[in-house]
Design a protein around this motif. Structure first.
Motif, PDB file in Angstrom:
ATOM      1  N   MET A 171     -10.502  -2.776  -5.249  1.00  0.00           N
ATOM      2  CA  MET A 171      -9.827  -2.468  -6.496  1.00  0.00           C
ATOM      3  C   MET A 171      -8.325  -2.417  -6.254  1.00  0.00           C
ATOM      4  O   MET A 171      -7.851  -1.748  -5.351  1.00  0.00           O
ATOM      5  CB  MET A 171     -10.328  -1.120  -7.027  1.00  0.00           C
ATOM      6  N   GLU A 172      -7.581  -3.103  -7.072  1.00  0.00           N
ATOM      7  CA  GLU A 172      -6.131  -3.142  -6.948  1.00  0.00           C
ATOM      8  C   GLU A 172      -5.510  -1.946  -7.681  1.00  0.00           C
ATOM      9  O   GLU A 172      -5.871  -1.646  -8.807  1.00  0.00           O
ATOM     10  CB  GLU A 172      -5.603  -4.445  -7.551  1.00  0.00           C
ATOM     11  N   VAL A 173      -4.589  -1.268  -7.020  1.00  0.00           N
ATOM     12  CA  VAL A 173      -3.889  -0.150  -7.644  1.00  0.00           C
ATOM     13  C   VAL A 173      -2.772  -0.708  -8.507  1.00  0.00           C
ATOM     14  O   VAL A 173      -2.020  -1.578  -8.080  1.00  0.00           O
ATOM     15  CB  VAL A 173      -3.321   0.812  -6.581  1.00  0.00           C
ATOM     16  N   GLU A 174      -2.685  -0.234  -9.728  1.00  0.00           N
ATOM     17  CA  GLU A 174      -1.633  -0.662 -10.640  1.00  0.00           C
ATOM     18  C   GLU A 174      -0.657   0.479 -10.825  1.00  0.00           C
ATOM     19  O   GLU A 174      -1.036   1.645 -10.812  1.00  0.00           O
ATOM     20  CB  GLU A 174      -2.232  -1.082 -11.978  1.00  0.00           C
ATOM     21  N   PHE A 175       0.622   0.123 -11.016  1.00  0.00           N
ATOM     22  CA  PHE A 175       1.673   1.117 -11.135  1.00  0.00           C
ATOM     23  C   PHE A 175       2.438   0.958 -12.438  1.00  0.00           C
ATOM     24  O   PHE A 175       2.428  -0.099 -13.056  1.00  0.00           O
ATOM     25  CB  PHE A 175       2.661   0.989  -9.968  1.00  0.00           C
ATOM     26  N   GLU A 176       3.121   2.037 -12.810  1.00  0.00           N
ATOM     27  CA  GLU A 176       4.088   2.007 -13.892  1.00  0.00           C
ATOM     28  C   GLU A 176       5.342   2.685 -13.375  1.00  0.00           C
ATOM     29  O   GLU A 176       5.280   3.498 -12.442  1.00  0.00           O
ATOM     30  CB  GLU A 176       3.558   2.687 -15.152  1.00  0.00           C
ATOM     31  N   VAL A 186       4.243  -2.113 -14.120  1.00  0.00           N
ATOM     32  CA  VAL A 186       4.895  -2.899 -13.077  1.00  0.00           C
ATOM     33  C   VAL A 186       4.031  -4.121 -12.779  1.00  0.00           C
ATOM     34  O   VAL A 186       2.850  -3.995 -12.484  1.00  0.00           O
ATOM     35  CB  VAL A 186       5.094  -2.059 -11.793  1.00  0.00           C
ATOM     36  N   GLU A 187       4.650  -5.282 -12.874  1.00  0.00           N
ATOM     37  CA  GLU A 187       3.957  -6.520 -12.521  1.00  0.00           C
ATOM     38  C   GLU A 187       3.964  -6.709 -11.013  1.00  0.00           C
ATOM     39  O   GLU A 187       2.946  -7.030 -10.412  1.00  0.00           O
ATOM     40  CB  GLU A 187       4.635  -7.709 -13.195  1.00  0.00           C
ATOM     41  N   THR A 188       5.148  -6.515 -10.393  1.00  0.00           N
ATOM     42  CA  THR A 188       5.313  -6.761  -8.967  1.00  0.00           C
ATOM     43  C   THR A 188       6.344  -5.802  -8.380  1.00  0.00           C
ATOM     44  O   THR A 188       7.367  -5.543  -9.000  1.00  0.00           O
ATOM     45  CB  THR A 188       5.826  -8.202  -8.716  1.00  0.00           C
ATOM     46  N   ILE A 189       6.053  -5.301  -7.189  1.00  0.00           N
ATOM     47  CA  ILE A 189       7.064  -4.604  -6.400  1.00  0.00           C
ATOM     48  C   ILE A 189       7.655  -5.665  -5.487  1.00  0.00           C
ATOM     49  O   ILE A 189       6.968  -6.199  -4.620  1.00  0.00           O
ATOM     50  CB  ILE A 189       6.466  -3.430  -5.616  1.00  0.00           C
ATOM     51  N   LEU A 190       8.920  -5.989  -5.714  1.00  0.00           N
ATOM     52  CA  LEU A 190       9.549  -7.123  -5.056  1.00  0.00           C
ATOM     53  C   LEU A 190      10.030  -6.810  -3.643  1.00  0.00           C
ATOM     54  O   LEU A 190       9.880  -7.623  -2.736  1.00  0.00           O
ATOM     55  CB  LEU A 190      10.724  -7.625  -5.905  1.00  0.00           C
TER      56      LEU A 190
END
Length: 117
Positions: A1-6, A18-22
């Motif tokens: 499971m992928e963790v998603e962030f805001e 957040v789409e991507t942490i660059l």
């Protein structure tokens, strides 16, 4: 499971998925920051945000029939819509008037105090 962030944007104080942490960096103060790209926004909107204070796991929406889980004092993420503004902000539940649900769903009334007001 992928963790998603805001993350909370420093531009307007609202929370965005957040789409991507660059990339990341450590400031001279020792605080960690990440450069994020928000869902639905381009590179020109990328932003450095403080990891400790403005990044968290993505909020999970509560379905209308789950309103019984919400308690006075809870921190909730709410959609605030005004004439010139429509954003997601943190709010505290101040009061709850529980009502019977009907065919349209939850009829409860929640009094909130937005954290940024």
């Amino acid at each position: 499971m992928e963790v998603e962030f805001e993350a909370r944007s420093s531009a307007d104080g609202a929370w965005y998925d957040v789409e991507t942490i660059l990339t990341h960096r450590i400031l001279s103060s020792g605080e960690a920051e990440v450069r994020v790209r928000y869902v639905g926004y381009g590179a020109e909107e990328d932003e450095w945000v403080n990891v400790k204070g403005t990044v968290r796991e993505r909020s999970i929406p509560v379905e209308h029939w789950e309103c019984y889980k919400v308690r006075v004092g809870d921190l909730v993420l709410c959609f605030q819509e005004r004439k010139d503004l429509a954003k997601f902000y943190d709010a505290r539940v101040v009061e709850i008037l529980r009502r019977m649900h009907d065919i349209r769903g939850c009829r409860c009334i929640f009094l909130l105090r937005y954290e940024h007001d």
